[in-house]
Design an enzyme around this catalytic site. Structure first.
Site, mmCIF file in Angstrom:
data_model
loop_
_atom_site.group_PDB
_atom_site.id
_atom_site.type_symbol
_atom_site.label_atom_id
_atom_site.label_comp_id
_atom_site.label_asym_id
_atom_site.label_seq_id
_atom_site.Cartn_x
_atom_site.Cartn_y
_atom_site.Cartn_z
ATOM 1 N N ASP A 38 0.524 -20.338 -28.205
ATOM 2 C CA ASP A 38 1.315 -21.804 -26.164
ATOM 3 C C ASP A 38 1.715 -20.359 -25.691
ATOM 4 O OD1 ASP A 38 2.879 -19.689 -28.241
ATOM 5 O OD2 ASP A 38 4.666 -20.900 -29.004
ATOM 6 N N GLY A 39 1.258 -19.552 -26.088
ATOM 7 C CA GLY A 39 1.298 -18.719 -25.166
ATOM 8 C C GLY A 39 2.632 -16.953 -24.793
ATOM 9 N N GLU A 40 3.161 -17.109 -26.304
ATOM 10 C CA GLU A 40 3.643 -15.534 -26.737
ATOM 11 C C GLU A 40 3.144 -15.148 -26.877
ATOM 12 O OE1 GLU A 40 7.053 -17.552 -29.296
ATOM 13 O OE2 GLU A 40 7.918 -19.157 -28.267
ATOM 14 N N HIS A 131 8.326 1.223 -4.653
ATOM 15 C CA HIS A 131 8.648 0.697 -3.582
ATOM 16 C C HIS A 131 9.687 1.353 -2.741
ATOM 17 C CE1 HIS A 131 8.534 -2.272 -0.191
ATOM 18 N NE2 HIS A 131 9.421 -3.002 -0.492
ATOM 19 N N LYS A 193 7.662 -3.931 11.053
ATOM 20 C CA LYS A 193 7.207 -5.771 10.488
ATOM 21 C C LYS A 193 8.547 -6.359 10.499
ATOM 22 C CE LYS A 193 6.270 -5.805 6.164
ATOM 23 N NZ LYS A 193 5.193 -4.991 5.229
ATOM 24 N N ASP A 219 0.294 2.995 3.361
ATOM 25 C CA ASP A 219 1.022 1.810 2.488
ATOM 26 C C ASP A 219 1.516 2.746 0.701
ATOM 27 O OD1 ASP A 219 3.512 0.001 2.071
ATOM 28 O OD2 ASP A 219 1.905 -1.417 3.383
ATOM 29 N N GLY A 226 -1.966 -8.697 3.553
ATOM 30 C CA GLY A 226 -1.652 -9.225 5.223
ATOM 31 C C GLY A 226 -0.656 -8.416 5.741
ATOM 32 N N THR A 227 -0.060 -7.331 5.666
ATOM 33 C CA THR A 227 0.807 -6.483 5.588
ATOM 34 C C THR A 227 -0.214 -5.761 6.872
ATOM 35 O OG1 THR A 227 2.529 -6.716 4.736
ATOM 36 C CG2 THR A 227 2.528 -4.274 5.538
HETATM 37 C C1 R5P Z 1 6.198 -4.090 1.990
HETATM 38 O O1 R5P Z 1 7.578 -3.770 2.395
HETATM 39 C C2 R5P Z 1 5.650 -2.964 1.153
HETATM 40 O O2 R5P Z 1 5.930 -1.752 1.592
HETATM 41 C C3 R5P Z 1 4.381 -3.563 1.527
HETATM 42 O O3 R5P Z 1 4.208 -3.021 2.825
HETATM 43 C C4 R5P Z 1 3.646 -5.039 1.421
HETATM 44 O O4 R5P Z 1 4.100 -5.373 -0.024
HETATM 45 C C5 R5P Z 1 2.356 -5.067 1.132
HETATM 46 O O5 R5P Z 1 2.468 -6.904 0.796
HETATM 47 P P1 R5P Z 1 1.187 -7.283 1.540
HETATM 48 O O6 R5P Z 1 -0.439 -6.768 1.268
HETATM 49 O O7 R5P Z 1 0.975 -8.790 0.805
HETATM 50 O O8 R5P Z 1 1.267 -7.863 2.902
#
Ligand code: R5P
Length: 326
Positions: A38-40, A131, A193, A219, A226-227
């Site tokens: 069941d995934g547990e 982060h 951003k 980063d 995306g960033t």
């Molecule tokens: C956001 O503030 C983090 O420092 C990264 O820039 C972000 O999490 C990168 O995520 P993604 O690659 O999806 O843009």
């Protein structure tokens, strides 16, 4: 001293756990992690941990929920088996971006993760480039935040084109970009951003000069890409030389990150092995190991060594010029 501690790995990144154990002239402890139909999660530690210091290596990388639950189960099993001290080695701290409420009726997941770990019996946490460093404040137990920046800079030494600028893709990464700049002796450019949704961002402002210059975009993590993709668009629009190197501590590389980063101007994508990367046949992707960094930290912890020496030793190993304040 080596026999005083034991190292166990969850399923998130056994390759990194193995390398850490090897650095410590040790080996991984015997434990079995399975899933019930069941995934547990089912966890069984197959050797005695009584009165031992236990290191549980488990980044809470995607799938974050599964890997977190495994870590909690491992910690609970060790606590119930009488371990003397349980250290959660979480090279990538998932849910780190949920560090505050962005609107009403939202949770603060990083705080919840901290509480879960403590309730499960974790006595100490070791992580790498979380982060935000303030995550430490969510814990009552000690947390060591290491940084992979010197390791990444070591891997970049001698590979950067002349006149490269270091780019912080958002205001939250300025301190990290400054560390790279100190290490690599290059100027910093800061982008502002705006996040549109989970995969899309928009660069609204830029502080610094990029005209005719190659860029190293740094980063803490590349998740969907995306960033970074939006940063490249904005930098090219501002006249940057079409020559980019991307460096991030954590290469989650989920969704269609690879497509987003497969821009003709991207020369290299450099990440650490904090997250187990499953990409193959991607010539631009390079991984550098943080096993030596983590092993140094765990060696110090096991010896009850002072934090300052722990961190300075890590730095000496990787980049003599780096200056770190942890
Ligand atoms: C956001 O503030 C983090 O420092 C990264 O820039 C972000 O999490 C990168 O995520 P993604 O690659 O999806 O843009």
């Amino acid at each position: 001293m080596i026999n005083r501690f034991m190292i166990f790995s969850g399923t998130a990144n056994p390759a990194l756990a193995y390398l850490i154990a090897r650095e410590l002239d040790s080996q991984l402890g015997n434990c079995v992690l399975k899933r019930y139909p069941d995934g547990e999660v089912s966890v069984q530690i197959r050797e005695s941990v009584r009165h031992k210091e236990v290191f549980l290596v488990q980044p809470t990388s995607p799938p974050a929920n599964d890997h977190l639950i495994e870590l909690l189960a491992l910690a609970d099993a060790c606590r119930r088996a009488g371990a003397a001290r349980i250290v959660a080695v979480v090279p990538f701290f998932g849910y780190g971006r949920s560090d505050k409420r962005h609107g009403r009726r939202e949770p603060i997941m990083a705080r919840m993760v901290a509480e879960f770990l403590e309730v499960a019996g974790v006595d100490h946490v070791v992580t790498v480039d979380p982060h935000i460093p303030q995550i430490e404040g969510f814990f009552h137990v000690p947390m060591d935040s290491l940084t992979a920046v010197p390791t990444l800079c070591g891997a970049l030494q001698g590979r950067l084109p002349a006149r490269t600028v270091i780019v912080a893709p958002d205001a939250g990464r300025v301190a990290m970009a400054n560390r790279y700049a100190q290490c690599l002796d290059a100027p910093v450019v800061v982008l502002h951003k705006r996040r549109i949704d989970g995969t899309q961002t928009e660069v609204t402002h830029m502080a610094g000069e990029v005209s005719g210059r190659p860029c190293l975009i740094v980063d803490d993590m590349i998740s969907t890409g995306g960033t970074v993709a939006e940063s490249i668009r904005a930098l090219l629009a501002a006249g940057a030389q079409p020559e980019f190197i991307l460096a991030a501590t954590h290469g989650q590389l989920v969704a269609n990150a690879r497509d987003k980063l497969s821009h003709p101007a991207v020369r290299e994508v450099l990440v650490t092995d904090s997250v187990d990367v499953h990409e193959e046949n991607w010539p631009e992707l390079r991984t550098v190991s943080i096993a030596p960094l983590l092993a140094s930290a765990l060696e110090r912890l096991a010896a009850d060594g002072p934090r300052g020496e722990l961190h300075s030793k890590c730095l000496r190993r990787t980049a003599a010029q780096a200056r770190e304040e942890i």
